[in-house]
Design an enzyme around this catalytic site. Structure first.
Site, PDB file in Angstrom:
ATOM      1  N   HIS A 159       1.047  -1.098  -0.047  1.00 51.12           N
ATOM      2  CA  HIS A 159      -0.098   0.032   0.036  1.00 51.12           C
ATOM      3  C   HIS A 159       0.939   1.256  -0.075  1.00 51.12           C
ATOM      4  O   HIS A 159       1.969   1.249   0.546  1.00 51.12           O
ATOM      5  CB  HIS A 159      -0.780   0.123   1.228  1.00 51.12           C
ATOM      6  CG  HIS A 159      -2.103  -0.730   1.168  1.00 51.12           C
ATOM      7  ND1 HIS A 159      -3.176  -0.683   0.399  1.00 51.12           N
ATOM      8  CD2 HIS A 159      -2.238  -2.185   1.681  1.00 51.12           C
ATOM      9  CE1 HIS A 159      -4.120  -1.630   0.463  1.00 51.12           C
ATOM     10  NE2 HIS A 159      -3.459  -2.538   1.371  1.00 51.12           N
ATOM     11  N   ARG A 227      18.179 -12.049   6.889  1.00 49.84           N
ATOM     12  CA  ARG A 227      19.434 -11.779   6.243  1.00 49.84           C
ATOM     13  C   ARG A 227      20.096 -12.947   6.095  1.00 49.84           C
ATOM     14  O   ARG A 227      19.767 -14.022   6.468  1.00 49.84           O
ATOM     15  CB  ARG A 227      20.129 -10.942   7.311  1.00 49.84           C
ATOM     16  CG  ARG A 227      20.598 -11.376   8.405  1.00 49.84           C
ATOM     17  CD  ARG A 227      21.271 -10.593   9.446  1.00 49.84           C
ATOM     18  NE  ARG A 227      21.356 -11.232  10.852  1.00 49.84           N
ATOM     19  CZ  ARG A 227      22.285 -12.205  11.133  1.00 49.84           C
ATOM     20  NH1 ARG A 227      23.349 -12.522  10.311  1.00 49.84           N
ATOM     21  NH2 ARG A 227      22.301 -12.483  12.291  1.00 49.84           N
ATOM     22  N   LYS A 230      23.878 -18.145   6.715  1.00 50.13           N
ATOM     23  CA  LYS A 230      24.620 -19.272   6.301  1.00 50.13           C
ATOM     24  C   LYS A 230      24.694 -19.390   4.726  1.00 50.13           C
ATOM     25  O   LYS A 230      23.736 -19.223   3.957  1.00 50.13           O
ATOM     26  CB  LYS A 230      24.181 -20.440   7.014  1.00 50.13           C
ATOM     27  CG  LYS A 230      25.024 -21.835   6.553  1.00 50.13           C
ATOM     28  CD  LYS A 230      24.345 -22.942   7.428  1.00 50.13           C
ATOM     29  CE  LYS A 230      25.217 -24.259   7.191  1.00 50.13           C
ATOM     30  NZ  LYS A 230      24.553 -25.322   7.906  1.00 50.13           N
TER      31      LYS A 230
END
Length: 236
Positions: A159, A227, A230
């Site tokens: 939105h 994030r 590994k």
């Protein structure tokens, strides 16, 4: 009366028809379960033929489908109990071969009839877990052999909220779409937002929130926001 072995063979056959490859049944299954499962699958195959006019679609009687004309099935398909699919969109829904949609999963291609969404494309062997939600207004593409856990949600639009004098609901939306590569595993309750591109053979940790961005192949993503935590080394 049918024997346990005959029932296992019947289930194996019906599954092979759907997924296109050999499927073995665990020998420990009770005969009562084998019988009820055989009946359930026979009913689903019948409903699939009646709704999609082809053998290889297993459709639960409780599954709900809207805009059937915009659904394209390349091979086999399983729609489990209470799955909800609304294919109304510019490009509709394209199911690859061997796709399964879990119990109470929801695929919504258009949020409002004032502005049609783009649609959904699933590669071969994609599995969508129970109670997952795929919002495909901005377009969603998922590569072959990717699996989504239970309660996974994808939201391919945002939105607009830049004007404080106008209600957010009246400011419209922006759509960048979502692309997920091949061979990925999306953990339970993960959320993937608009503008995300995920590479091949990635793992999204359970509960992660993946925000707009491009993520490489062979990585594990986790956290809020997600994030890279590994790298996955391809086998030689």
């Amino acid at each position: 009366m049918m024997t346990r072995d005959a029932l296992r063979k019947m289930i194996s056959w019906s599954t092979r028809v759907v997924i296109g490859k050999e499927f073995k049944i665990d020998a420990q299954l009770p005969i009562s379960y084998l019988f009820s499962e055989s009946v359930r699958r026979a009913v689903m195959l019948l409903f699939g033929v009646l709704r999609f006019y082809k053998l290889g679609v297993m459709l639960s009687p409780s599954a709900r489908i809207r805009c059937r004309s915009r659904i394209f099935v390349k091979g086999s398909l399983v729609l489990e109990d209470n799955a909800v699919i609304n294919a109304l969109s510019e490009n509709g829904i394209e199911f690859g071969n061997g796709v399964s949609i879990g119990k109470s999963a929801c695929i919504e291609c258009t949020g409002t009839i004032r502005d049609l969404g783009k649609g959904l494309r699933l590669g071969d062997g994609v599995g969508v877990g129970s109670f997952s939600f795929l919002g495909c207004a901005g377009g969603v593409e998922i590569g072959s052999d990717t699996i989504l856990g239970n309660f996974v949600s994808l939201h391919s639009e945002n939105h607009v909220f830049s004007d404080v004098s106008v209600p957010i609901r009246d400011q419209g939306v922006i759509r960048a779409g979502i692309k997920i590569g091949k061979g990925c595993w999306i953990g339970a309750k993960a959320t993937i937002l608009d503008g995300v591109t995920i590479g091949d053979n990635c793992v999204i940790a359970a509960g992660a929130v993946v925000v707009a961005g491009v993520y490489p192949n062979y990585v594990v993503l986790g956290g809020v926001p997600a994030r890279v935590i590994k790298e996955i080394k391809p086998s030689c």
